[in-house]
Design a protein around this motif. Structure first.
Motif, PDB file in Angstrom:
ATOM      1  N   ALA A 142       3.989  11.380  -7.086  1.00 47.82           N
ATOM      2  CA  ALA A 142       2.969  12.268  -7.282  1.00 47.82           C
ATOM      3  C   ALA A 142       2.006  11.634  -8.347  1.00 47.82           C
ATOM      4  CB  ALA A 142       3.235  13.507  -8.034  1.00 47.82           C
ATOM      5  N   LEU A 143       2.422  11.168  -9.563  1.00 49.80           N
ATOM      6  CA  LEU A 143       1.638  10.461 -10.442  1.00 49.80           C
ATOM      7  C   LEU A 143       1.145   8.981 -10.011  1.00 49.80           C
ATOM      8  CD1 LEU A 143       3.258  11.237 -13.807  1.00 49.80           C
ATOM      9  CD2 LEU A 143       0.973  11.839 -13.104  1.00 49.80           C
ATOM     10  N   SER A 144       2.155   8.288  -9.262  1.00 49.46           N
ATOM     11  CA  SER A 144       1.536   6.853  -8.677  1.00 49.46           C
ATOM     12  C   SER A 144       0.266   7.236  -7.658  1.00 49.46           C
ATOM     13  CB  SER A 144       2.896   6.290  -8.098  1.00 49.46           C
ATOM     14  OG  SER A 144       3.874   6.075  -8.811  1.00 49.46           O
ATOM     15  N   GLN A 145       0.568   8.181  -6.969  1.00 48.27           N
ATOM     16  CA  GLN A 145      -0.491   8.411  -5.985  1.00 48.27           C
ATOM     17  C   GLN A 145      -1.913   8.876  -6.748  1.00 48.27           C
ATOM     18  OE1 GLN A 145       0.091   8.418  -2.335  1.00 48.27           O
ATOM     19  NE2 GLN A 145      -2.321   8.214  -2.266  1.00 48.27           N
ATOM     20  N   THR A 146      -1.667   9.485  -7.588  1.00 44.55           N
ATOM     21  CA  THR A 146      -2.909   9.938  -8.314  1.00 44.55           C
ATOM     22  C   THR A 146      -3.545   8.807  -9.428  1.00 44.55           C
ATOM     23  OG1 THR A 146      -1.891  12.241  -8.957  1.00 44.55           O
ATOM     24  CG2 THR A 146      -3.734  11.628 -10.158  1.00 44.55           C
ATOM     25  N   TYR A 147      -2.753   7.938  -9.659  1.00 41.27           N
ATOM     26  CA  TYR A 147      -3.128   6.791 -10.379  1.00 41.27           C
ATOM     27  C   TYR A 147      -4.078   5.841  -9.410  1.00 41.27           C
ATOM     28  CZ  TYR A 147      -0.470   7.090 -14.454  1.00 41.27           C
ATOM     29  OH  TYR A 147      -0.127   7.441 -15.969  1.00 41.27           O
ATOM     30  N   LEU A 148      -3.587   5.791  -8.107  1.00 38.73           N
ATOM     31  CA  LEU A 148      -4.253   5.064  -6.959  1.00 38.73           C
ATOM     32  C   LEU A 148      -5.435   5.572  -6.911  1.00 38.73           C
ATOM     33  CD1 LEU A 148      -4.180   2.817  -4.524  1.00 38.73           C
ATOM     34  CD2 LEU A 148      -3.703   4.762  -3.197  1.00 38.73           C
ATOM     35  N   HIS A 149      -5.672   6.925  -6.927  1.00 40.99           N
ATOM     36  CA  HIS A 149      -6.973   7.545  -6.501  1.00 40.99           C
ATOM     37  C   HIS A 149      -8.032   7.511  -7.660  1.00 40.99           C
ATOM     38  CE1 HIS A 149      -4.855  10.349  -3.430  1.00 40.99           C
ATOM     39  NE2 HIS A 149      -5.255   8.988  -3.004  1.00 40.99           N
ATOM     40  N   TRP A 150      -7.468   7.382  -8.827  1.00 39.28           N
ATOM     41  CA  TRP A 150      -8.333   7.178  -9.917  1.00 39.28           C
ATOM     42  C   TRP A 150      -8.438   5.866 -10.860  1.00 39.28           C
ATOM     43  CZ3 TRP A 150     -11.644  11.511 -11.554  1.00 39.28           C
ATOM     44  CH2 TRP A 150     -11.212  12.265 -10.889  1.00 39.28           C
ATOM     45  N   GLY A 151      -7.513   4.909 -10.539  1.00 43.47           N
ATOM     46  CA  GLY A 151      -7.221   3.627 -10.945  1.00 43.47           C
ATOM     47  C   GLY A 151      -8.592   2.743 -10.760  1.00 43.47           C
ATOM     48  N   VAL A 152      -7.949   1.373 -10.626  1.00 40.45           N
ATOM     49  CA  VAL A 152      -8.629   0.057 -10.262  1.00 40.45           C
ATOM     50  C   VAL A 152      -9.578   0.401  -9.005  1.00 40.45           C
ATOM     51  CG1 VAL A 152      -8.408  -2.286  -9.794  1.00 40.45           C
ATOM     52  CG2 VAL A 152      -6.785  -1.191 -11.321  1.00 40.45           C
ATOM     53  N   HIS A 153      -9.120   1.004  -7.946  1.00 36.48           N
ATOM     54  CA  HIS A 153     -10.050   1.176  -6.775  1.00 36.48           C
ATOM     55  C   HIS A 153     -11.321   1.664  -7.052  1.00 36.48           C
ATOM     56  CE1 HIS A 153      -6.229   0.047  -4.594  1.00 36.48           C
ATOM     57  NE2 HIS A 153      -6.974  -0.157  -3.596  1.00 36.48           N
ATOM     58  N   ALA A 154     -11.498   2.667  -7.893  1.00 40.85           N
ATOM     59  CA  ALA A 154     -12.554   3.483  -8.154  1.00 40.85           C
ATOM     60  C   ALA A 154     -13.644   2.647  -8.964  1.00 40.85           C
ATOM     61  CB  ALA A 154     -12.215   4.571  -9.131  1.00 40.85           C
ATOM     62  N   PHE A 213     -13.003   6.372  11.106  1.00 44.20           N
ATOM     63  CA  PHE A 213     -13.341   5.295  10.131  1.00 44.20           C
ATOM     64  C   PHE A 213     -12.215   5.453   8.838  1.00 44.20           C
ATOM     65  CE2 PHE A 213     -17.263   5.882  12.255  1.00 44.20           C
ATOM     66  CZ  PHE A 213     -17.626   4.812  12.457  1.00 44.20           C
ATOM     67  N   ASN A 214     -11.184   6.147   8.981  1.00 40.10           N
ATOM     68  CA  ASN A 214     -10.142   6.358   7.846  1.00 40.10           C
ATOM     69  C   ASN A 214      -9.612   4.545   7.534  1.00 40.10           C
ATOM     70  OD1 ASN A 214      -8.019   6.874   6.230  1.00 40.10           O
ATOM     71  ND2 ASN A 214      -6.579   7.019   7.723  1.00 40.10           N
ATOM     72  N   TRP A 215      -9.368   3.674   8.486  1.00 40.10           N
ATOM     73  CA  TRP A 215      -8.947   2.508   8.429  1.00 40.10           C
ATOM     74  C   TRP A 215      -9.916   1.839   7.571  1.00 40.10           C
ATOM     75  CZ3 TRP A 215     -11.812  -1.323  10.239  1.00 40.10           C
ATOM     76  CH2 TRP A 215     -12.898  -0.774  11.270  1.00 40.10           C
ATOM     77  N   TYR A 216     -11.367   2.145   7.786  1.00 42.52           N
ATOM     78  CA  TYR A 216     -12.563   1.370   7.018  1.00 42.52           C
ATOM     79  C   TYR A 216     -12.532   1.563   5.622  1.00 42.52           C
ATOM     80  CZ  TYR A 216     -17.397   0.217   6.350  1.00 42.52           C
ATOM     81  OH  TYR A 216     -18.592  -0.129   5.564  1.00 42.52           O
ATOM     82  N   TYR A 217     -12.484   2.881   5.577  1.00 43.61           N
ATOM     83  CA  TYR A 217     -12.488   3.319   4.203  1.00 43.61           C
ATOM     84  C   TYR A 217     -11.300   2.722   3.231  1.00 43.61           C
ATOM     85  CZ  TYR A 217     -16.173   6.585   4.748  1.00 43.61           C
ATOM     86  OH  TYR A 217     -17.272   7.439   5.038  1.00 43.61           O
ATOM     87  N   VAL A 218     -10.186   2.605   3.813  1.00 50.08           N
ATOM     88  CA  VAL A 218      -9.029   1.972   3.214  1.00 50.08           C
ATOM     89  C   VAL A 218      -9.316   0.443   2.815  1.00 50.08           C
ATOM     90  CG1 VAL A 218      -6.394   1.505   3.404  1.00 50.08           C
ATOM     91  CG2 VAL A 218      -7.376   3.776   3.833  1.00 50.08           C
ATOM     92  N   LEU A 219      -9.946  -0.103   4.041  1.00 49.97           N
ATOM     93  CA  LEU A 219      -9.880  -1.406   3.889  1.00 49.97           C
ATOM     94  C   LEU A 219     -11.103  -1.897   3.049  1.00 49.97           C
ATOM     95  CD1 LEU A 219      -8.830  -4.287   5.163  1.00 49.97           C
ATOM     96  CD2 LEU A 219     -10.513  -3.984   7.036  1.00 49.97           C
ATOM     97  N   ILE A 220     -12.020  -1.346   3.158  1.00 53.02           N
ATOM     98  CA  ILE A 220     -13.184  -1.631   2.174  1.00 53.02           C
ATOM     99  C   ILE A 220     -12.927  -1.477   0.854  1.00 53.02           C
ATOM    100  CG2 ILE A 220     -15.120  -1.626   3.809  1.00 53.02           C
ATOM    101  CD1 ILE A 220     -15.867   1.189   2.576  1.00 53.02           C
ATOM    102  N   VAL A 226      -0.125  -2.863  -3.666  1.00 52.14           N
ATOM    103  CA  VAL A 226      -0.488  -3.151  -2.455  1.00 52.14           C
ATOM    104  C   VAL A 226      -0.187  -2.348  -1.360  1.00 52.14           C
ATOM    105  CG1 VAL A 226      -0.252  -5.199  -0.898  1.00 52.14           C
ATOM    106  CG2 VAL A 226      -0.362  -5.618  -3.292  1.00 52.14           C
ATOM    107  N   GLY A 227       0.918  -1.726  -1.124  1.00 48.45           N
ATOM    108  CA  GLY A 227       1.302  -0.729  -0.091  1.00 48.45           C
ATOM    109  C   GLY A 227       0.600   0.561  -0.127  1.00 48.45           C
ATOM    110  N   LEU A 228       0.253   1.147  -1.390  1.00 48.90           N
ATOM    111  CA  LEU A 228      -0.478   2.483  -1.321  1.00 48.90           C
ATOM    112  C   LEU A 228      -1.995   1.917  -1.045  1.00 48.90           C
ATOM    113  CD1 LEU A 228       0.933   3.867  -4.793  1.00 48.90           C
ATOM    114  CD2 LEU A 228       1.232   4.702  -2.426  1.00 48.90           C
ATOM    115  N   SER A 229      -2.425   0.794  -1.538  1.00 42.26           N
ATOM    116  CA  SER A 229      -3.919   0.148  -1.355  1.00 42.26           C
ATOM    117  C   SER A 229      -4.367   0.440   0.123  1.00 42.26           C
ATOM    118  CB  SER A 229      -4.055  -0.923  -1.881  1.00 42.26           C
ATOM    119  OG  SER A 229      -4.086  -0.941  -3.352  1.00 42.26           O
ATOM    120  N   PHE A 230      -3.050  -0.106   0.832  1.00 45.88           N
ATOM    121  CA  PHE A 230      -3.591  -0.077   2.581  1.00 45.88           C
ATOM    122  C   PHE A 230      -2.806   0.645   3.095  1.00 45.88           C
ATOM    123  CE2 PHE A 230      -4.323  -4.613   0.728  1.00 45.88           C
ATOM    124  CZ  PHE A 230      -5.417  -4.863   1.531  1.00 45.88           C
ATOM    125  N   ASN A 231      -2.440   1.919   2.718  1.00 47.19           N
ATOM    126  CA  ASN A 231      -1.960   2.989   3.438  1.00 47.19           C
ATOM    127  C   ASN A 231      -2.785   3.805   4.314  1.00 47.19           C
ATOM    128  OD1 ASN A 231      -0.815   5.983   3.909  1.00 47.19           O
ATOM    129  ND2 ASN A 231       1.237   4.836   3.578  1.00 47.19           N
TER     130      ASN A 231
END
Length: 562
Positions: free
Chosen positions: A140-152, A55-62, A302-307
């Motif tokens: 490293a900071l870009s990846q951290t921003y992904l996890h704590w940013g707009v998606h959350a 379900f990794n793909w599912y979590y990324v997609l939703i 976009v690339g980080l969001s769908f990785n």
């Protein structure tokens, strides 16, 4: 339309088909994890591996879908819908509202991962990421921003917006089930509604317990860094019990103002720590880093969001489970808690104001937090003195904050301040979490009974202890990933329900606006109300048109074109 308070006063003390199933599930889980920790740890590892591989793909997609949905609903034709009655004014000023959103965004997780996550991505990048040390630090900071940013915050928007519309616009109780009323209708009052609230309640319990577990692990690491006591499972359990006692005192004594003061003090303390580090640390670097990292985040969004680590094999799956999939699961399990909070404070805001404020303000504050704390740690590794990453590339996530603080002036004072910050976050999170869970368990009462709040405060602490004994950090992460799976389905249904509700309201508004137009000057443009259906033009207004038509002295049609 009844107000939430008047509706809640008619509700039973506890919704037995919500409270008891959730309580039984959690108590059985706690008993199993405490009495059979080795078996629980093996079971958690197996479940996590199964979910991540399938379900990794599912979590990324939703997670990406929730971002798209939030932007669409906020900036579409539905943006002007008010979360309240049409004449309601915002309950809080814009500044106060932003401060409260900041309070929702700040928590134990930010303190726990503020230094440890950027350092971890720097020392052990996502499989497939390579480059110079400076490039790895930026990544490293870009990846951290992904996890704590707009998606959350998009995840929180979905739940918060659906609840705010149900509570403030439709006058429903404060309960998750009512967010799905536009989709399920009267079925939310029965078994389906009970099931939705049970899933939300169990998910909230796991989400809050995960945060409390992270917090107590970091408190013990801070005490060890300060030379007070060595960290151990026994110390962690004692800390949980002591802090739970403070939570119970708050709940049973009803000292609501004291909790508000604690929350305000905590926010001020967090701001002071960030400001002090910004001043005594590499100030110009941190400011440039904050601006540049936002650009890097937006560029790779976009690339980080769908990785989904599709080409990285088992190493990619393991990394994804530890970081991205865990975060999406954690945010989803926290969504009922934070969603109810931001819904409660947003009466009188429009949908567009809600989405813009919730997505933008906490995200920028979070980015500043990581840029200052994580940026200071990365600067230390790139330019000295270093030592925050082990020789083998390992990072002590729970102790990294205190190791970094010890490199700054007044490091021991900062360490004590950080411990106090985490402890108060623990108390306020457990207290407010118990309140939200009690609301759900009581069917939506705004002021649930104290014994219910005390019960959930104790159960949350017991669950945190059980997870720590059954595998520590990995068990905490696994719990968040597991419980998010069923509640993610509820959130997708919420999106559907919001689209239905907003679509119905927009159509009703357009009909009413057309009816008003026809009643005022429609005949001037040659529009015959007799050709309109009953829902569009009321009978009284059609009679007005007929009288105007009979009194007309000219047979010439209007020359204007509408």
């Amino acid at each position: 339309m009844p107000s939430p308070s008047s509706t809640s006063s008619k509700l039973p003390e506890v919704a037995r088909w919500v409270f008891w199933p959730a309580a039984i599930v959690i108590l059985v889980f706690v008993a199993f994890a405490i009495f059979f920790p080795d078996a629980a740890e093996s079971l958690f590892a197996g479940i996590q591996a199964g979910i991540v591989s399938n379900f990794n793909w599912y979590y990324v997609l939703i997670a990406a879908f929730f971002v798209v949905f939030s932007l669409w609903v906020g900036f579409s034709r539905y943006g002007d819908i008010k979360l309240g009655k049409d004449d309601d004014e915002p309950e809080f000023s814009l500044g106060s509202w932003f401060s409260l959103l900041f309070a929702a965004g700040m928590g134990i997780g930010l303190v726990f991962y503020g230094v440890g996550e950027p350092l971890s991505h720097f020392a052990n990048p996502r499989p497939g990421v390579e480059g110079t040390p400076s490039q790895l630090a930026q990544q490293a900071l870009s990846q951290t921003y992904l996890h704590w940013g707009v998606h959350a915050w998009a995840i929180y928007v979905v739940v918060g917006l659906a609840l705010a519309y149900a509570i403030h616009r439709r006058g429903r109780p404060v309960s998750i089930r009512w967010a799905l009323e536009p989709l399920l209708g009267d079925r939310v009052r029965g078994g389906w509604g009970n099931l939705i609230d049970v899933v939300a309640l169990v998910g909230t319990l796991f989400g809050v317990a995960t945060s409390l577990g992270l917090g107590v692990v970091q408190i013990s690491a801070g005490l060890e860094s300060a030379g007070i006591i060595a960290a151990s499972d026994f110390v962690n359990i004692i800390l949980i019990l002591v802090i739970t006692g403070a939570v119970l005192f708050s709940v049973l004594s009803g000292v609501a103002k004291g909790m508000k003061w604690l929350s305000n003090i905590n926010l001020v303390l967090a701001g002071m720590i960030v400001l002090f580090i910004l001043i005594v640390g590499p100030t110009q670097f941190l400011l440039r880093d904050f601006v540049q990292s936002i650009g890097a985040y937006l560029q790779g969004f976009v690339g980080l969001s769908f990785n989904a680590a599709a080409f990285s094999g088992e190493a990619g799956e393991a990394w994804q489970a530890t970081w991205t999939t865990f975060y999406w699961g954690w945010w989803i399990s926290w969504a009922p808690f934070v969603g109810i909070f931001i819904a409660r404070i947003s009466r009188g805001r429009t949908v567009r104001q809600f989405v813009t404020g919730v997505l933008l303000v906490p995200t920028l504050i979070t980015f500043l937090w990581f840029s200052v704390l994580g940026g200071t740690a990365l600067y230390s590794e790139l330019n000295g003195p270093g030592g925050l990453v082990g020789r083998d590339g390992s990072v002590n996530v729970e102790g990294a904050l205190f190791a970094m603080l010890n490199q700054l002036p007044a490091g021991s004072i900062l360490t004590i301040g950080a411990i106090i910050l985490i402890a108060v976050f623990f108390v306020t999170s457990a207290d407010s979490g118990a309140l939200v869970m009690s609301m759900i368990a009581s069917g939506g009462q705004v002021e649930p009974k104290r014994w219910i709040r005390a019960f959930f405060a104790c159960v949350t602490s017991a669950l945190a202890i059980a997870l720590l004994l059954a595998g520590g950090l990995q068990a905490l992460q696994t719990a968040a990933i597991i419980i998010a799976l069923p509640f993610s389905v509820v959130m997708l249904l919420m999106c559907w329900a919001v689209a239905i509700a907003f679509g119905n309201e927009h159509r009703a508004f357009e009909k009413a606006r057309r009816a008003a137009f026809l009643a005022s000057i429609g005949s001037h443009y040659g529009l015959d109300p007799d050709q309109s259906d009953d829902a569009t033009v009321p009978a009284g207004r059609r009679a007005i048109f007929r009288r105007r038509k009979r009194n007309s002295t000219s047979d010439e049609p209007p020359t204007e074109v509408f």
